[in-house]
Structure formats: structure tokens, C-alpha cells
Design an enzyme around this catalytic site. Structure first.
Site, PDB file in Angstrom:
ATOM      1  CG  ASP A 263      36.753  42.748  41.226  1.00  0.00           C
ATOM      2  OD1 ASP A 263      36.376  42.233  40.151  1.00  0.00           O
ATOM      3  OD2 ASP A 263      37.358  42.116  42.116  1.00  0.00           O
ATOM      4  CG  HIS A 353      43.033  40.555  44.632  1.00  0.00           C
ATOM      5  ND1 HIS A 353      43.606  39.531  43.931  1.00  0.00           N
ATOM      6  CD2 HIS A 353      41.735  40.568  44.245  1.00  0.00           C
ATOM      7  CE1 HIS A 353      42.697  38.961  43.148  1.00  0.00           C
ATOM      8  NE2 HIS A 353      41.557  39.580  43.327  1.00  0.00           N
TER       9      HIS A 353
HETATM   10  N1  GLY Z   1      38.719  40.263  39.170  1.00  0.00           N
HETATM   11  C1  GLY Z   1      39.495  39.670  40.157  1.00  0.00           C
HETATM   12  C2  GLY Z   1      38.673  39.217  41.268  1.00  0.00           C
HETATM   13  O1  GLY Z   1      37.468  39.143  41.165  1.00  0.00           O
HETATM   14  O2  GLY Z   1      39.166  38.943  42.320  1.00  0.00           O
HETATM   15 MN    MN Z   2      37.024  40.254  42.949  1.00  0.00          MN
HETATM   16 MN    MN Z   3      36.333  40.223  39.770  1.00  0.00          MN
END
Ligand code: GLY
Ligand code: MN
Ligand code: MN
Length: 436
Positions: A263, A353
Site C-alpha cells: 500500500d 486494512h
Molecule cells: N489505499 C488505502 C489506504 O491507504 O488505506
Molecule cells: Mn493505507
Molecule cells: Mn494507500
């Protein structure tokens, strides 16, 4: 049997049985489906990749503690919709002690669950399965004076799997590093290719193509590719506007590799050169991000890190002239929420998440301390709405987030996504080199 499943069994209470379902396919439209995404808990424990399966884990059953119910082999269905492991594959390739067709599951419930005091099952995820379990329970209660002994206590298995998934094993960290490397390289590619006139969707496409080319199964979540003030929309996923000279582009994109997510967010100028105003906001966010990475270490807590990010960003907003007043007062009034309205980071793993509790008591008073093996994102941002009359005009419509993935170690941390630079001078240099 997978190592994770063995450790799950070790933590189950006495005289208990667990029912852990796979995900189902989700209709996209009429008779087509979205790309299948396995349930992460089911995947973590079994590694089984198909929909419509159920694992039954019964440690009391010494001969067959691990049963898998799966879609049966079916030549016609497989010709239309793809190969299946069937009951043979579930045993041979996925280590189940025994396997049956999923069609038998509801009828087998009394045989599977009776005589156990506790049932590990997570209600309110799979409504159809909830119904089967409830029907079994009500049916057995009616027969209580005879020979049926259904479980008297239902326990949410994520109490165990959440904790397990939160603390990554070295093997998991290795997969997460590969996921992080692939995503980092995709961001570098974007820095090399972006130029005015390109469409956001083209940037999204070239990054996703790169990730798949390097072995990722795809993206870990819908990529966010926002030029100009689209960057101030946190979950902007339309990604269909042209990129303009003089604007910034914010890209939040991660890869999924063997189930594990990365991420990453980077923000940089579409034409390769930050304007002074963009650079002023960028430098504030970068400084906060570096400090919050430093704060992601054993001994600190999730809550303290969040408060720290608020304090630093509020100071930055005052410095930029976005907010006016005393920092402590502005924090008390939550004035920062106008420009920074999300958390500084989250757990990362099979889910973007990821699983695991952030607070370890009911009143949310005891925030979880960081511990080796945890992976968290660090992603502060400042987003100035384009129509914000109180902000200096030069900052309106600027949205900046910088996000890395950090592994907590014994003596500090390791940034899994350091391969892609966030240094503004280096970004400009990469962009300049690639547009000559
Ligand atoms: N891409 C989702 C986040 O940064 O939480
Ligand atoms: Mn994130
Ligand atoms: Mn993110």
C-alpha cells in the site's frame, strides 16, 4: 496441515469445533462475476483458493481434525467456469484429513457439531451459512431431551486469527517484501512516464500491467490516481481525467502477491517540477511522514503515533497559514480535521486494512503497543479543498499524501517500500532524466 492451522488449533478452547467459510463469488452484473477474492482468514488457515468451501476444525477428532467441504468435480461446470480441486484435490493438494462435497454440509452439521461445548463461528458475514447454523441450533434444541448436545457457546474465531495475522512470521514478511518491491517499482515507472495530457486511467493501467508482469495477482485495492484537486478526494477511484501541466498527481496503489498486500502513496508534479507552493506543502507532509516512521517502533503505541501525527500536522498547518491560533487549542478543537481527516496508518497483511485489534480494552483506553512482526502503513496527508476560502489561494486544491509500509523489528523498524523515493529533488531528477 498448514503451520497456521496447527497454531490455530493450539489456541482453541477445550472441547470446541470451528467452522471457517471461504468467500463466494460476487455478481458484477447479470451472469458475470467480479474477480474472485478469497476470504483472508480462510486463506490464512487453509491456503485453499476456491469459493464455496468450508473448513471444519475439530481437534477432538484425532483421526480427522481437519475437514474441508468443497465444490465437487463437475466436467460441465469446469468447462464453463474453470478447474476445481474437488474432494480429491482438497486432501491431496491442501492437506485436509478428509473432504466432502459442499452439498452435504448442512445435513452433516449435527454430526460435526454435536457434543462440542463451544463453536468458533463468525456470524454476520455469510448470511446463508448463518441460516444453516441457526437452523441446526434450533433443530437440536427441540430435541434436547433426547440425544442432541449442540454447542452452548459461540466464539468469534477472529479473536484468534486476528492476533495471529497481526504478528507476521518471517515467511509472511518475505512475501510482503516482494509485494512491496513490485508496487514500489510500479510507482517508479509512473514517475518516469507521467506527463501532461496523459489520462489518469493510462497511469493506472501501466502500473497494474507492471505489477502483473512481475508476478502479482493484481492490485491489492482499487488504485487511486488523482490529478489536481482529485487528490483531495480520499478514495477517488474514477481515474478518468486528463493530467494537467502545473498540477500534482497523487497515486495510491499497491500490489497483491500470493495474497499479501502492499500500500504505497506518492505525490509528484505532472510536469516534473514542483511549484514553490506545492513544495511547501510537500515538505511539511514529508517531514511528518519521516517522523511518524521513526515513531513506528517497539515501545510506542498506535494511539500515541496517531496523536503525534496530529500534533505535527497541526504545527505544519499553522506554519503554512492554513490554520491560525495556538497549536494546542487547534488540536483540542480538532481544527486539523479540515485538512487531515484520516488515520496515520493501519495494519497491513492479507487485507490492505488488515486484521487485529487496535485497542486492547473495551474503553479504548489501552492502545496496542507496537511489537516486532507487525506491519503498518505510515501515511500522513494534507488536503486543501479547492473552494476553501480561508486557505491561502496558492494552496487551494492541493492534496498530498505520502505512504510507506513499515515492519516493526526488535530494534526499530524496516521500511518495506523504501525502494521508491519520496525525496522531492530525487523525484524531479527521475522525471527530468526520463523526459529528455
Ligand atoms: N489505499 C488505502 C489506504 O491507504 O488505506
Ligand atoms: Mn493505507
Ligand atoms: Mn494507500
Amino acid at each position: 496441515m498448514r503451520e497456521q492451522l496447527k497454531r490455530f488449533i493450539e489456541q482453541m478452547e477445550e472441547n470446541s469445533v470451528a467452522v471457517i467459510p471461504a468467500a463466494h463469488e460476487v455478481t458484477r452484473s447479470y451472469d458475470t462475476e467480479f474477480k474472485f477474492q478469497q476470504d483472508p482468514d480462510f486463506y490464512y488457515l487453509t491456503g485453499f483458493p476456491e469459493p464455496d468451501a468450508i473448513a471444519v476444525i475439530d481437534p477432538k477428532n484425532k483421526k480427522s481434525p481437519y475437514t474441508l467441504y468443497v465444490r465437487p468435480r463437475d466436467p460441465l461446470m469446469e468447462t464453463w467456469y474453470g478447474r476445481r480441486q474437488g474432494v480429491e484435490g482438497a486432501v491431496k493438494n491442501y492437506g485436509a484429513d478428509r473432504a466432502f462435497s459442499i452439498e452435504k454440509f448442512a445435513a452433516d452439521l449435527p454430526k460435526l457439531l454435536d457434543g462440542h461445548e463451544r463453536l468458533y463461528y463468525r456470524f454476520a458475514v455469510d448470511k446463508a451459512l448463518d441460516q444453516q447454523i441457526l437452523q441446526y441450533l434450533s433443530g437440536q434444541r427441540v430435541r434436547r431431551l433426547k440425544t442432541a448436545y449442540p454447542p452452548h457457546t459461540i466464539i468469534d474465531p477472529t479473536i484468534i486469527t486476528g492476533e495471529m495475522r497481526l504478528h507476521k512470521t518471517p515467511e509472511e514478511v518475505e512475501l510482503m517484501q516482494i509485494s512491496a518491491d513490485i508496487a514500489a517499482e510500479a510507482h517508479i515507472l509512473a514517475m518516469k512516464k507521467v506527463k501532461p495530457g496523459m489520462n489518469e486511467g493510462q497511469v493506472e493501467a501501466l502500473m497494474e500491467a507492471y505489477m502483473k508482469d512481475k508476478g502479482a495477482s493484481g492490485v491489492a485495492y482499487n488504485s487511486i490516481v488523482g490529478g489536481g484537486d482529485n487528490a483531495t478526494i480520499l478514495h477517488y477511484v474514477e481515474n478518468n481525467m486528463p493530467l494537467k501541466d502545473g498540477d500534482l498527481i497523487l497515486i495510491d496503489a499497491g500490489a497483491q502477491y500470493k495474497g499479501y498486500a502492499s500500500d504505497i502513496t506518492r505525490t509528484f508534479p505532472v510536469n516534473g517540477k514542483f511549484t514553490p507552493a506545492q513544495r511547501e506543502v510537500y515538505d511539511v507532509v514529508l517531514d511528518v511522514q519521516l517522523k511518524c516512521i521513526e515513531a513506528t517502533k517497539t515501545g510506542n503505541t498506535v494511539k500515541k503515533r496517531q496523536e503525534y501525527s496530529i500534533e505535527l500536522l497541526t504545527e505544519g498547518m499553522v506554519k503554512l497559514g492554513l490554520l491560525k491560533g495556538k497549536t494546542s487549542e487547534l488540536i483540542k478543537k480538532k481544527a486539523y480535521l479540515k485538512y487531515y481527516m484520516h488515520g496515520v496508518g493501519h495494519y497491513l497483511g492479507l487485507d490492505v486494512h488488515d486484521a487485529g485489534r487496535y485497542f486492547i480494552d473495551q474503553e479504548a483506553k489501552h492502545s496496542r503497543p507496537f511489537a516486532p512482526g507487525m506491519v503498518l502503513t505510515v501515511e500522513p496527508g494534507i488536503y486543501v479543498p479547492p473552494d476553501d476560502k480561508t486557505a491561502p489561494a496558492k494552496y487551494r486544491g492541493i492534496g498530498i499524501r505520502i505512504e510507506d509500509d513499515v515492519l516493526v523489528t526488535e530494534h526499530g523498524n524496516r521500511n518495506l517500500t523504501s525502494k521508491v523515493t519520496k525525496d522531492p529533488d530525487e523525484i524531479e531528477a527521475i522525471m527530468a532524466r526520463n523526459r529528455r
